[in-house]
Design a protein around this motif. Structure first.
Motif, PDB file in Angstrom:
ATOM      1  N   THR A  24       0.844  -1.197   0.000  1.00 43.10           N
ATOM      2  CA  THR A  24       0.000   0.000   0.000  1.00 43.10           C
ATOM      3  C   THR A  24       0.878   1.245   0.000  1.00 43.10           C
ATOM      4  O   THR A  24       1.834   1.344   0.773  1.00 43.10           O
ATOM      5  CB  THR A  24      -0.917   0.035   1.242  1.00 43.10           C
ATOM      6  OG1 THR A  24      -1.695  -1.166   1.308  1.00 43.10           O
ATOM      7  CG2 THR A  24      -1.857   1.237   1.181  1.00 43.10           C
ATOM      8  N   ARG A 206     -12.231   0.893   1.874  1.00 44.75           N
ATOM      9  CA  ARG A 206     -11.501   0.207   0.797  1.00 44.75           C
ATOM     10  C   ARG A 206     -12.449  -0.163  -0.334  1.00 44.75           C
ATOM     11  O   ARG A 206     -13.596  -0.570  -0.087  1.00 44.75           O
ATOM     12  CB  ARG A 206     -10.830  -1.048   1.363  1.00 44.75           C
ATOM     13  CG  ARG A 206     -10.128  -1.927   0.342  1.00 44.75           C
ATOM     14  CD  ARG A 206      -9.307  -2.966   1.021  1.00 44.75           C
ATOM     15  NE  ARG A 206      -8.796  -3.976   0.103  1.00 44.75           N
ATOM     16  CZ  ARG A 206      -7.673  -4.647   0.279  1.00 44.75           C
ATOM     17  NH1 ARG A 206      -6.931  -4.427   1.350  1.00 44.75           N
ATOM     18  NH2 ARG A 206      -7.286  -5.554  -0.598  1.00 44.75           N
ATOM     19  N   GLU A 208     -12.346  -2.502  -3.925  1.00 39.07           N
ATOM     20  CA  GLU A 208     -11.614  -3.453  -4.747  1.00 39.07           C
ATOM     21  C   GLU A 208     -11.857  -3.136  -6.228  1.00 39.07           C
ATOM     22  O   GLU A 208     -12.978  -3.240  -6.714  1.00 39.07           O
ATOM     23  CB  GLU A 208     -12.079  -4.887  -4.459  1.00 39.07           C
ATOM     24  CG  GLU A 208     -12.063  -5.277  -2.991  1.00 39.07           C
ATOM     25  CD  GLU A 208     -10.665  -5.345  -2.404  1.00 39.07           C
ATOM     26  OE1 GLU A 208      -9.698  -5.502  -3.183  1.00 39.07           O
ATOM     27  OE2 GLU A 208     -10.531  -5.231  -1.172  1.00 39.07           O
ATOM     28  N   ALA A 214      -6.578  -2.149  -5.531  1.00 40.91           N
ATOM     29  CA  ALA A 214      -7.672  -1.634  -4.707  1.00 40.91           C
ATOM     30  C   ALA A 214      -7.340  -0.202  -4.313  1.00 40.91           C
ATOM     31  O   ALA A 214      -6.166   0.202  -4.308  1.00 40.91           O
ATOM     32  CB  ALA A 214      -7.887  -2.494  -3.466  1.00 40.91           C
ATOM     33  N   THR A 216      -7.823   2.852  -1.302  1.00 37.77           N
ATOM     34  CA  THR A 216      -8.054   2.952   0.128  1.00 37.77           C
ATOM     35  C   THR A 216      -8.026   4.411   0.573  1.00 37.77           C
ATOM     36  O   THR A 216      -7.319   5.238  -0.005  1.00 37.77           O
ATOM     37  CB  THR A 216      -6.997   2.149   0.915  1.00 37.77           C
ATOM     38  OG1 THR A 216      -7.244   2.264   2.322  1.00 37.77           O
ATOM     39  CG2 THR A 216      -5.595   2.660   0.631  1.00 37.77           C
ATOM     40  N   SER A 218      -8.601   6.720   4.514  1.00 34.41           N
ATOM     41  CA  SER A 218      -8.880   6.581   5.946  1.00 34.41           C
ATOM     42  C   SER A 218      -8.758   7.915   6.671  1.00 34.41           C
ATOM     43  O   SER A 218      -8.005   8.801   6.259  1.00 34.41           O
ATOM     44  CB  SER A 218      -7.946   5.554   6.589  1.00 34.41           C
ATOM     45  OG  SER A 218      -6.601   5.953   6.489  1.00 34.41           O
ATOM     46  N   ILE A 257      -3.605   0.111  -3.376  1.00 29.72           N
ATOM     47  CA  ILE A 257      -3.136  -1.177  -2.893  1.00 29.72           C
ATOM     48  C   ILE A 257      -2.789  -2.066  -4.089  1.00 29.72           C
ATOM     49  O   ILE A 257      -3.588  -2.187  -5.021  1.00 29.72           O
ATOM     50  CB  ILE A 257      -4.193  -1.866  -2.021  1.00 29.72           C
ATOM     51  CG1 ILE A 257      -4.511  -1.007  -0.790  1.00 29.72           C
ATOM     52  CG2 ILE A 257      -3.737  -3.252  -1.582  1.00 29.72           C
ATOM     53  CD1 ILE A 257      -5.713  -1.477   0.002  1.00 29.72           C
TER      54      ILE A 257
END
Length: 260
Positions: A24, A206, A208, A214, A216, A218, A257
């Motif tokens: 990541t 997240r 996909e 993927a 992400t 946060s 990711i």
């Protein structure tokens, strides 16, 4: 024979679909709200920044032991400026008599084990245990630089919900600081801080894209408490202490990711 070949094809496809590791790479912005207090609770100085003032990257690596557990490594490196409000040492002019800019460098490393267990359909319970390292260089001027660092034991719990390609989680983590210290220019000995503990709340999301990538993002909120150090003396015999401090720091992270 055809049935055997069909079974072999299905098994090989399943094995190829199981990824053993992920990398990541995230862009990080940090919002700092740091304050120091004397023993009477009087505000001594503060550092503040917006998300665009302190920025950097975070690298993550996960190795999957099985479908429910993994080993995680995270390395975050940030730098930028904060607004300092305080006073000159021993000036007796009080908070707000000095306003300046502080240059900051922040490093955070985590290595640990995490696991999850399905509680109900698409709901998972999460847990993690690991070790961390925290470093903060606070350059108030060219002749006044403070370096804070400590190791930590980190324990976390959380819950995750998955819906098709999306997943969202809420995590809580306690970081117990081990041997926290601070060094300052002009003083040879280390300030041995009484404690340096962090409570963290994070909300990762997240999506996909496919079997290889993927996205992400946060939000992370932390409450950091550092307790007053022991007395340290300079070459002239003058005694100093690093005072109590509390920091409410927030992070926004956006990344990609890579699955292998």
């Amino acid at each position: 024979m055809k049935k055997i070949l069909s079974v072999l094809v299905l098994l090989s496809s399943a094995l190829l679909a199981e990824h053993k590791m992920e990398y990541t790479l995230s862009y990080v912005g940090m919002n700092m709200d740091y304050k120091e207090y004397d023993r009477a609770g009087t505000l001594l100085d503060s550092e503040e920044s917006g998300y665009s003032d302190i920025t950097g990257v975070e690298f993550g690596y996960s190795y999957f032991l099985d479908t429910r557990s993994q080993i995680d490594l995270k390395v975050m490196s940030l730098s930028g400026d904060t607004k300092y409000v305080g006073s000159y040492l021993n000036s007796n002019q009080g908070y707000g008599s000095v306003v300046s800019t502080t240059t900051n460098d922040v490093r955070d490393i985590y290595l640990g084990y995490s696991a999850k267990n399905e509680y109900r359909n698409n709901f998972y319970l999460l847990g993690n245990l690991g070790l961390g390292y925290r470093y903060w260089q606070r350059s108030l001027s060219s002749v006044q630089i403070e370096d804070y660092e400590w190791y930590s034991l980190r324990l976390g719990i959380g819950a995750e919900y998955k819906y098709k390609a999306f997943s969202i989680a809420v995590r809580g983590e306690y970081q117990y600081g081990i041997h926290p210290t601070m060094t300052a220019t002009g003083i040879n000995d280390e300030f041995e801080l009484d404690s340096a503990d962090i409570m963290e709340l994070s909300i990762p999301v997240r999506y996909e894209i496919n079997d290889m990538f993927a996205l992400t993002a946060s939000y992370v909120f932390t409450r950091q408490e550092i307790e007053e150090s022991s007395v340290v003396y300079d070459n002239g015999g003058n005694g100093y202490v690093e005072p109590d401090s509390t920091a409410y720091n927030q992070y926004l992270k956006v990344g990609i990711i890579f699955k292998y």
